[in-house]
Scaffold this active site. Structure first.
Site, PDB file in Angstrom:
ATOM      1  N   GLY A  22     -10.572   4.733   0.452  1.00  0.00           N
ATOM      2  CA  GLY A  22      -9.530   5.168  -0.538  1.00  0.00           C
ATOM      3  C   GLY A  22      -8.624   3.898  -0.777  1.00  0.00           C
ATOM      4  N   ASN A  74      -5.779   1.600   4.100  1.00  0.00           N
ATOM      5  CA  ASN A  74      -7.050   2.017   3.552  1.00  0.00           C
ATOM      6  C   ASN A  74      -7.955   0.837   3.388  1.00  0.00           C
ATOM      7  OD1 ASN A  74      -6.313   4.809   3.431  1.00  0.00           O
ATOM      8  ND2 ASN A  74      -4.799   4.130   1.680  1.00  0.00           N
ATOM      9  N   HIS A 115       0.333   0.604   5.020  1.00  0.00           N
ATOM     10  CA  HIS A 115       1.558   1.612   4.772  1.00  0.00           C
ATOM     11  C   HIS A 115       2.194   1.982   6.283  1.00  0.00           C
ATOM     12  CE1 HIS A 115      -0.514   3.289   1.079  1.00  0.00           C
ATOM     13  NE2 HIS A 115      -1.749   2.474   1.417  1.00  0.00           N
ATOM     14  N   ASP A 147       7.185   1.723  -1.309  1.00  0.00           N
ATOM     15  CA  ASP A 147       6.118   2.191  -2.119  1.00  0.00           C
ATOM     16  C   ASP A 147       6.435   2.924  -3.431  1.00  0.00           C
ATOM     17  OD1 ASP A 147       2.606   3.086  -1.474  1.00  0.00           O
ATOM     18  OD2 ASP A 147       3.723   3.993  -3.084  1.00  0.00           O
ATOM     19  N   HIS A 185      -5.595  -5.848  -2.205  1.00  0.00           N
ATOM     20  CA  HIS A 185      -4.775  -6.829  -1.610  1.00  0.00           C
ATOM     21  C   HIS A 185      -4.243  -6.051  -0.258  1.00  0.00           C
ATOM     22  CE1 HIS A 185      -1.474 -10.039  -1.947  1.00  0.00           C
ATOM     23  NE2 HIS A 185      -1.418  -9.633  -0.687  1.00  0.00           N
ATOM     24  N   HIS A 234      -2.790  -4.259   2.542  1.00  0.00           N
ATOM     25  CA  HIS A 234      -1.532  -3.591   2.768  1.00  0.00           C
ATOM     26  C   HIS A 234      -1.334  -2.611   3.946  1.00  0.00           C
ATOM     27  CE1 HIS A 234      -3.369  -1.607  -0.572  1.00  0.00           C
ATOM     28  NE2 HIS A 234      -2.751  -0.436  -0.178  1.00  0.00           N
ATOM     29  N   CYS A 237      -3.898 -10.200  -8.829  1.00  0.00           N
ATOM     30  CA  CYS A 237      -3.631  -8.773  -8.414  1.00  0.00           C
ATOM     31  C   CYS A 237      -2.071  -8.515  -8.478  1.00  0.00           C
ATOM     32  CB  CYS A 237      -4.475  -8.552  -7.098  1.00  0.00           C
ATOM     33  SG  CYS A 237      -3.265  -8.965  -5.833  1.00  0.00           S
TER      34      CYS A 237
HETATM   35  P1  AMP Z   1      -3.929   2.296  -1.445  1.00  0.00           P
HETATM   36  O1  AMP Z   1      -4.508   3.372  -1.950  1.00  0.00           O
HETATM   37  O2  AMP Z   1      -3.989   2.164   0.019  1.00  0.00           O
HETATM   38  O3  AMP Z   1      -4.523   0.975  -2.102  1.00  0.00           O
HETATM   39  O4  AMP Z   1      -2.296   2.113  -1.755  1.00  0.00           O
HETATM   40  C1  AMP Z   1      -1.676   1.569  -2.706  1.00  0.00           C
HETATM   41  C2  AMP Z   1      -0.467   1.793  -2.680  1.00  0.00           C
HETATM   42  O5  AMP Z   1       0.359   1.008  -3.617  1.00  0.00           O
HETATM   43  C3  AMP Z   1      -0.071   3.168  -3.403  1.00  0.00           C
HETATM   44  O6  AMP Z   1       0.552   4.110  -2.382  1.00  0.00           O
HETATM   45  C4  AMP Z   1       0.725   2.875  -4.556  1.00  0.00           C
HETATM   46  O7  AMP Z   1       1.730   3.996  -4.457  1.00  0.00           O
HETATM   47  C5  AMP Z   1       1.389   1.857  -4.038  1.00  0.00           C
HETATM   48  N1  AMP Z   1       1.815   0.959  -5.588  1.00  0.00           N
HETATM   49  C6  AMP Z   1       0.989   0.449  -6.350  1.00  0.00           C
HETATM   50  N2  AMP Z   1       1.620  -0.198  -7.213  1.00  0.00           N
HETATM   51  C7  AMP Z   1       3.059  -0.252  -6.716  1.00  0.00           C
HETATM   52  C8  AMP Z   1       3.944  -1.324  -7.112  1.00  0.00           C
HETATM   53  N3  AMP Z   1       4.044  -1.956  -8.071  1.00  0.00           N
HETATM   54  N4  AMP Z   1       4.985  -1.401  -6.331  1.00  0.00           N
HETATM   55  C9  AMP Z   1       5.127  -0.714  -5.088  1.00  0.00           C
HETATM   56  N5  AMP Z   1       4.044   0.164  -4.529  1.00  0.00           N
HETATM   57  C10 AMP Z   1       2.853   0.238  -5.534  1.00  0.00           C
END
Ligand code: AMP
Length: 117
Positions: A88, A82, A97, A28, A93, A95, A2
């Site tokens: 959402g 999320n 926020h 982010d 993986h 995470h 991922c």
């Molecule tokens: P979620 O919707 O909770 O899965 O959030 C995924 C988050 O990952 C979003 O806020 C994206 O802006 C962020 N994101 C996706 N790819 C990357 C990346 N390569 N580096 C940093 N943030 C990322």
């Protein structure tokens, strides 16, 4: 593998702020607040529903240290996870926020009647 595992492996660049043996915090890519950092476990876990209590216990002081380091420990911040499709979650993986640096708005999210459980 991922996208966040690729960040852990250094295959994709990230703007790292804090790291230890278990976790990484990085900015982010599309910030929704003046401070918008993602905290991930290095070991792949799909989502919050699958994470162990042990990982969560270790993540707590890591996030607290991150908040102190970025100067939002006193002003306040919001943690968002999320989980799954309805939550959402786009990157599968786990995470957290970490959002801060301004007074964040809070509103209702859907115009649906409350579901009785
Ligand atoms: P979620 O919707 O909770 O899965 O959030 C995924 C988050 O990952 C979003 O806020 C994206 O802006 C962020 N994101 C996706 N790819 C990357 C990346 N390569 N580096 C940093 N943030 C990322």
């Amino acid at each position: 593998m991922c996208i966040f595992c690729k960040i852990v492996e250094g295959e994709i660049p990230s703007n790292k702020i804090l790291e230890n043996d278990e976790f990484i915090a990085f900015h982010d890519l599309y910030p929704k607040a003046p401070i918008h950092i993602l905290v991930i476990p290095k070991q792949h876990v799909d989502c919050f529903q699958d994470v162990s209590a042990q990982t969560m216990a270790a993540m707590t002081p890591f996030i607290q240290e991150l908040a102190t380091l970025t100067g939002i420990d006193k002003s306040g911040y919001r943690l968002i996870v999320n989980n799954g499709d309805d939550g959402g979650q786009e990157v599968h993986h786990l995470h957290f926020h970490v959002l801060g640096g301004a007074k964040l708005p809070f509103g209702h999210l859907v115009d649906e009647p409350h579901k009785s459980l």
